[in-house]
Every structure is written in structure tokens, then in C-alpha cells.
Design a protein around this motif. Structure first.
Motif, PDB file in Angstrom:
ATOM      1  N   PRO A  31       0.798  -1.220   0.000  1.00 15.97           N
ATOM      2  CA  PRO A  31       0.000   0.000   0.000  1.00 15.97           C
ATOM      3  C   PRO A  31       0.838   1.280   0.000  1.00 15.97           C
ATOM      4  O   PRO A  31       2.050   1.257   0.155  1.00 15.97           O
ATOM      5  CB  PRO A  31      -0.777  -0.104   1.312  1.00 15.97           C
ATOM      6  CG  PRO A  31       0.171  -0.827   2.218  1.00 15.97           C
ATOM      7  CD  PRO A  31       0.867  -1.838   1.328  1.00 15.97           C
ATOM      8  N   ILE A  32       0.122   2.377  -0.120  1.00 14.04           N
ATOM      9  CA  ILE A  32       0.678   3.705   0.101  1.00 14.04           C
ATOM     10  C   ILE A  32       0.293   4.086   1.526  1.00 14.04           C
ATOM     11  O   ILE A  32      -0.849   3.890   1.946  1.00 14.04           O
ATOM     12  CB  ILE A  32       0.081   4.731  -0.888  1.00 14.04           C
ATOM     13  CG1 ILE A  32       0.343   4.320  -2.332  1.00 14.04           C
ATOM     14  CG2 ILE A  32       0.611   6.134  -0.591  1.00 14.04           C
ATOM     15  CD1 ILE A  32       1.792   4.251  -2.728  1.00 14.04           C
ATOM     16  N   LEU A  33       1.227   4.606   2.282  1.00 11.27           N
ATOM     17  CA  LEU A  33       0.992   5.019   3.663  1.00 11.27           C
ATOM     18  C   LEU A  33       0.955   6.545   3.721  1.00 11.27           C
ATOM     19  O   LEU A  33       1.883   7.212   3.257  1.00 11.27           O
ATOM     20  CB  LEU A  33       2.102   4.498   4.574  1.00 11.27           C
ATOM     21  CG  LEU A  33       2.052   4.930   6.038  1.00 11.27           C
ATOM     22  CD1 LEU A  33       0.846   4.327   6.737  1.00 11.27           C
ATOM     23  CD2 LEU A  33       3.329   4.535   6.749  1.00 11.27           C
ATOM     24  N   LEU A  34      -0.128   7.080   4.258  1.00 10.95           N
ATOM     25  CA  LEU A  34      -0.270   8.517   4.459  1.00 10.95           C
ATOM     26  C   LEU A  34      -0.253   8.778   5.961  1.00 10.95           C
ATOM     27  O   LEU A  34      -1.021   8.152   6.698  1.00 10.95           O
ATOM     28  CB  LEU A  34      -1.588   9.039   3.886  1.00 10.95           C
ATOM     29  CG  LEU A  34      -1.768   8.993   2.375  1.00 10.95           C
ATOM     30  CD1 LEU A  34      -2.236   7.639   1.917  1.00 10.95           C
ATOM     31  CD2 LEU A  34      -2.756  10.051   1.943  1.00 10.95           C
ATOM     32  N   ARG A  35       0.618   9.664   6.398  1.00 12.46           N
ATOM     33  CA  ARG A  35       0.652  10.045   7.814  1.00 12.46           C
ATOM     34  C   ARG A  35      -0.129  11.335   7.953  1.00 12.46           C
ATOM     35  O   ARG A  35       0.350  12.418   7.608  1.00 12.46           O
ATOM     36  CB  ARG A  35       2.087  10.236   8.288  1.00 12.46           C
ATOM     37  CG  ARG A  35       2.163  10.506   9.767  1.00 12.46           C
ATOM     38  CD  ARG A  35       3.583  10.578  10.241  1.00 12.46           C
ATOM     39  NE  ARG A  35       3.616  10.649  11.685  1.00 12.46           N
ATOM     40  CZ  ARG A  35       4.714  10.562  12.388  1.00 12.46           C
ATOM     41  NH1 ARG A  35       5.861  10.393  11.791  1.00 12.46           N
ATOM     42  NH2 ARG A  35       4.656  10.638  13.699  1.00 12.46           N
ATOM     43  N   LEU A  36      -1.346  11.226   8.465  1.00 14.75           N
ATOM     44  CA  LEU A  36      -2.244  12.370   8.563  1.00 14.75           C
ATOM     45  C   LEU A  36      -1.976  13.238   9.784  1.00 14.75           C
ATOM     46  O   LEU A  36      -2.308  14.420   9.788  1.00 14.75           O
ATOM     47  CB  LEU A  36      -3.690  11.890   8.589  1.00 14.75           C
ATOM     48  CG  LEU A  36      -4.117  11.064   7.370  1.00 14.75           C
ATOM     49  CD1 LEU A  36      -5.527  10.571   7.543  1.00 14.75           C
ATOM     50  CD2 LEU A  36      -3.972  11.868   6.101  1.00 14.75           C
ATOM     51  N   ALA A  37      -1.442  12.650  10.839  1.00 13.19           N
ATOM     52  CA  ALA A  37      -1.120  13.372  12.070  1.00 13.19           C
ATOM     53  C   ALA A  37      -0.043  12.580  12.793  1.00 13.19           C
ATOM     54  O   ALA A  37       0.322  11.479  12.371  1.00 13.19           O
ATOM     55  CB  ALA A  37      -2.366  13.518  12.949  1.00 13.19           C
ATOM     56  N   GLU A  38       0.445  13.133  13.874  1.00 10.99           N
ATOM     57  CA  GLU A  38       1.487  12.464  14.652  1.00 10.99           C
ATOM     58  C   GLU A  38       1.101  11.033  15.010  1.00 10.99           C
ATOM     59  O   GLU A  38       1.925  10.135  15.000  1.00 10.99           O
ATOM     60  CB  GLU A  38       1.758  13.270  15.932  1.00 10.99           C
ATOM     61  CG  GLU A  38       2.834  12.690  16.822  1.00 10.99           C
ATOM     62  CD  GLU A  38       4.235  12.818  16.247  1.00 10.99           C
ATOM     63  OE1 GLU A  38       5.092  12.002  16.628  1.00 10.99           O
ATOM     64  OE2 GLU A  38       4.472  13.721  15.423  1.00 10.99           O
TER      65      GLU A  38
END
Length: 181
Positions: A31-38
Motif C-alpha cells: 500500500p501507500i501510507l499517508l501520515r495524517l497526524a502524529e
């Protein structure tokens, strides 16, 4: 769904391509990993049951996390005119969005997260809808904006993804392959 306050405080973020494996190194998903917040992450998954794997890993690993599948209704806009259509939709800032980066945006009151990713070897974007009730409105807005630029609904081209070196889970790789293969 993220609140408007959460979206407004979010800055441009970087996506990562990751490979999830089992204990033997067999590929479970890429997958693609998106870090939306800490403390908040999204996996944009290919076809698989990775949600169950992650829940099992968290439960048996003693992690204090909540794992669920967000209802973000991803839509891909790919192809040689995708940047032109995205600029018409969201503005010039789209041109500055780097490959594998994302940014929250709003389109006619529709909150989305736009990433410069996609499952093709072409220039492309993924638009993650925050409220699935607005799906028809988002789709119609995109189609109307792109109509004069030749936008038509479709799906990814298998030959283009192969030519671009993009693997498909279950078609090209699966649990019997490891990342080195």
C-alpha cells in the motif's frame, strides 16, 4: 471522517510506498501510507485482507491502537491531462504537489485529501473523499470540469502499469513472493 478543524490544521504531508510482509517475508500487500497526524495513519490498500492482519497484529502485539477502515471513497484521476483538470478544480497549488505527497483540500464544500499517487504509470492523483454522502457531487464536479479536456470514466490500463513497472497484488506478487524477488 476528519473534522474541518483537523483538515485546516493539516499541512502537506509525504506518502510512502510500503511493503507489508508476514513472518516469513511473504508479501501481504504493497500500500501507500499517508501520515495524517502524529498519531494517525492511513494505508491506501490494494486488494487484500490487510485490515484483518493489522487488527491481529495490534491485538496480539499489545499495541494501544484503534484500527478500522475509513470510509474515504478514493477516486483516481490519471493521465496526461490530469494536472490540467486538477488545476481547474483546485487551483495552481496542485502544480507544486510533489510525487508521493498529499494535502487536504476543499472543493465546493467537499472536504478531500489529494495525493500525488495512483496506480498507473501516468501523471496522476488520488482524491480521498471525507464524506461519502458527497460522492455523486464530487464525481459530477470532476467529470464536468474535465469534459472539455477529454475526461472519460475508466479504469487502470494493465499494460500501462506493467510498462511502468507497477506490480499488482495477486496478479504479479502474492504471499509466496518476498520483496527481494
Amino acid at each position: 471522517m476528519m473534522s474541518p478543524r483537523d483538515l485546516s490544521q493539516m499541512q502537506v504531508g509525504q506518502c510512502k510506498y510500503v511493503i507489508l510482509t508476514n513472518q516469513h517475508g511473504g508479501i501481504l500487500n504493497d500500500p501507500i501510507l499517508l501520515r495524517l497526524a502524529e498519531d494517525r495513519f492511513w494505508f491506501s490498500l490494494a486488494d487484500s485482507d490487510v485490515l484483518f492482519w493489522a487488527q491481529g497484529l495490534a491485538a496480539h502485539g499489545g499495541y494501544d491502537v484503534k484500527i478500522h477502515e475509513p470510509d474515504v471513497s478514493p477516486l483516481q484521476l490519471q493521465g496526461p491531462r490530469s494536472r490540467d483538470i486538477m488545476i481547474a478544480l483546485f487551483g495552481e497549488w496542485i502544480s507544486d504537489l510533489k510525487y508521493y505527497w498529499f494535502k487536504p483540500a476543499s472543493l465546493n464544500g467537499i472536504d478531500v485529501i489529494v495525493s500525488r499517487t495512483g496506480w498507473s504509470s501516468e501523471l496522476g492523483y488520488e482524491i480521498f473523499l471525507q464524506n461519502s454522502a458527497q460522492g455523486d457531487q464530487l464525481y459530477e464536479t470532476i467529470m464536468q470540469t474535465g469534459k472539455d479536456m477529454g475526461l472519460k470514466p475508466g479504469h487502470t490500463s494493465t499494460i500501462r502499469r506493467i510498462e511502468g513497472g507497477m506490480l499488482s497484488y495477486h496478479a504479479d506478487v502474492d504471499i509466496t513472493n518476498n520483496p527481494f524477488e
